[in-house]
Motif scaffolding. Structure first.
Motif, short mmCIF file in Angstrom:
data_model
loop_
_atom_site.label_atom_id
_atom_site.label_comp_id
_atom_site.label_asym_id
_atom_site.label_seq_id
_atom_site.Cartn_x
_atom_site.Cartn_y
_atom_site.Cartn_z
N THR A 64 -18.07 0.67 0.70
CA THR A 64 -16.96 1.13 -0.41
C THR A 64 -15.43 -0.09 0.20
O THR A 64 -14.84 -1.23 -0.50
CB THR A 64 -16.66 1.95 -0.84
OG1 THR A 64 -17.74 3.18 -1.36
CG2 THR A 64 -15.05 2.38 -1.68
N TYR A 68 -13.73 -3.08 -1.69
CA TYR A 68 -12.95 -2.94 -2.52
C TYR A 68 -11.37 -3.31 -1.62
O TYR A 68 -10.52 -2.99 -2.43
CB TYR A 68 -12.53 -1.59 -3.30
CG TYR A 68 -14.35 -1.28 -4.30
CD1 TYR A 68 -13.77 -1.53 -5.35
CD2 TYR A 68 -14.77 -0.45 -3.80
CE1 TYR A 68 -15.06 -1.41 -6.57
CE2 TYR A 68 -15.56 0.00 -4.74
CZ TYR A 68 -16.41 -0.67 -5.74
OH TYR A 68 -17.39 -0.19 -6.77
N GLU A 69 -11.85 -3.54 -0.56
CA GLU A 69 -10.71 -2.86 0.52
C GLU A 69 -10.14 -4.59 1.00
O GLU A 69 -9.81 -5.42 1.78
CB GLU A 69 -10.11 -1.91 1.11
CG GLU A 69 -9.75 -0.92 -0.27
CD GLU A 69 -8.46 -0.18 0.90
OE1 GLU A 69 -8.10 -0.15 2.24
OE2 GLU A 69 -8.85 1.26 0.37
N MET A 121 -4.72 -4.30 5.94
CA MET A 121 -3.90 -3.29 4.81
C MET A 121 -2.37 -4.18 3.92
O MET A 121 -2.79 -4.19 2.93
CB MET A 121 -4.06 -2.13 5.68
CG MET A 121 -5.04 -1.00 5.74
SD MET A 121 -4.64 -0.26 7.01
CE MET A 121 -2.65 0.73 6.49
N ASN A 124 -3.14 -6.29 0.98
CA ASN A 124 -3.65 -5.67 0.04
C ASN A 124 -2.78 -5.39 -0.29
O ASN A 124 -2.19 -5.17 -1.87
CB ASN A 124 -4.38 -4.07 0.39
CG ASN A 124 -5.93 -4.83 -0.06
OD1 ASN A 124 -6.19 -5.63 -0.85
ND2 ASN A 124 -7.05 -4.31 1.11
N ARG A 129 -2.38 -3.99 -4.08
CA ARG A 129 -3.69 -2.97 -4.39
C ARG A 129 -3.72 -2.22 -3.74
O ARG A 129 -2.72 -1.93 -2.49
CB ARG A 129 -4.64 -4.18 -4.38
CG ARG A 129 -5.36 -5.20 -4.91
CD ARG A 129 -6.70 -6.20 -4.73
NE ARG A 129 -6.58 -6.63 -3.25
CZ ARG A 129 -6.04 -8.13 -3.06
NH1 ARG A 129 -5.93 -8.91 -4.56
NH2 ARG A 129 -6.18 -8.35 -2.47
N SER A 130 -3.91 -1.42 -4.01
CA SER A 130 -4.47 0.32 -3.22
C SER A 130 -4.73 0.34 -1.35
O SER A 130 -5.72 -1.08 -1.22
CB SER A 130 -5.05 1.97 -3.99
OG SER A 130 -5.17 1.96 -3.10
N VAL A 131 -4.79 0.89 -0.77
CA VAL A 131 -5.13 0.63 0.55
C VAL A 131 -5.32 2.43 0.68
O VAL A 131 -5.97 2.77 1.89
CB VAL A 131 -4.31 0.93 1.84
CG1 VAL A 131 -4.08 -1.34 1.43
CG2 VAL A 131 -2.57 0.91 1.78
N ASP A 132 -6.23 3.19 0.24
CA ASP A 132 -6.66 4.24 -0.65
C ASP A 132 -7.81 4.26 1.24
O ASP A 132 -8.03 5.48 1.46
CB ASP A 132 -7.26 4.70 -0.96
CG ASP A 132 -6.06 4.90 -2.26
OD1 ASP A 132 -4.74 4.68 -1.96
OD2 ASP A 132 -6.26 5.21 -3.49
#
Length: 132
Positions: A64, A68-69, A121, A124, A129-132
């Motif tokens: 993931t 996505y990151e 990070m 992103n 974008r998220s860095v969850d």
């Protein structure tokens, strides 16, 4: 006389005019992957990278994270599908013959995290974008 082996005859060897896109891809996807999986793996007392990839939580987390990151922060690389490159790297990570130790990947985290994780990070966040 120094003779170079005919590397251009191998299908997995590329001679390119600019190595930087490939190096950037490798640093983000491979090295970033190692830097991301090593600490949770160490906390779970896993000894080898391939054991981490066999652990369903760690392998799902890393897949993931990569898709996505990490991969979205890698600019296009000539003649390369980034998700295919990640699949190649994931397969390498699962190879027990390599005997790649988690402790080796955890070593020198003070320099590895700023080199492999923090820039991802930051990129992103800059892109919204998220860095969850």
């Amino acid at each position: 006389v120094h003779h170079c082996p005919p590397l251009d005859m191998l299908e997995n060897v590329k001679f390119v005019p600019d190595v930087m896109p490939y190096e950037f891809m490798k640093l983000r996807i491979l090295n970033g992957g190692h830097a991301s999986l090593c600490y949770p793996s160490a906390l779970l007392d896993l000894e080898f990278v391939h054991e981490s990839m066999e652990h369903t939580t760690i392998s799902a987390f890393l897949d993931t994270l990569e898709r996505y990151e990490i991969i979205p922060t890698v600019p296009p690389v000539p003649d390369t599908v980034l998700t295919d490159y990640w699949t190649t790297i994931a397969n390498r990570f699962t190879n027990p013959t390599l005997s790649d130790k988690i402790a080796r990947n955890c070593y020198d985290g003070l320099s590895r995290q700023p080199q492999f994780i923090v820039p991802t990070m930051q990129d992103n966040l800059k892109a919204g974008r998220s860095v969850d």
